[in-house]
Design a protein around this motif. Structure first.
Motif: not given
Length: 126
Positions: A39-60
């Motif tokens: 989250q930058a000043p004056g902006k909404e919180r935004e998704f950067v990266a996610g990872i599955s519980y096994t770590g085998g899948t990621t998303h950016y």
């Protein structure tokens, strides 16, 4: 209940690198998808990266794809975000997040997460 503590932020010149850490306690994270937001000043919180519980899948997010890498060490209950080729527009407070429910797919929206760290500041100078 899970407590999340981020670290590793700082001031870096454009083109530099940082590695963020997110240490979890209170509940093992091995069954939970995890995410990084910013989250930058004056902006909404935004998704950067996610990872599955096994770590085998990621998303950016498109804005960080090919520059950032999310990973996890379930044995250490720790989440990481390696950030390379940093740009001034990456300047923000970075948060790690965990959901209440286990065994989910990667979650892309802030409202889907229930637990948040306090954030770590990343500042990229031009």
């Amino acid at each position: 209940q899970v407590d999340l503590v981020e670290s590793g932020g700082g001031l870096v010149q454009a083109g530099g690198s940082l590695r963020l850490h997110c240490a979890a306690s209170g509940r093992p994270i091995s069954s939970y998808a995890m995410g990084w937001f910013r989250q930058a000043p004056g902006k909404e919180r935004e998704f950067v990266a996610g990872i599955s519980y096994t770590g085998g899948t990621t998303h950016y997010a498109d804005s960080v794809k090919a520059r950032f890498t999310v990973s996890r060490d379930n044995a250490k209950d720790t989440l990481y975000l390696q950030m390379n080729s940093l740009k001034p527009e990456d300047t923000a407070t970075y948060y790690c997040a965990a959901p209440f429910n286990p065994w989910t797919t990667i979650l892309l929206h802030a409202q889907e997460y229930d637990y948040w760290g306090q954030g770590t500041q990343v500042t990229v100078s031009s």
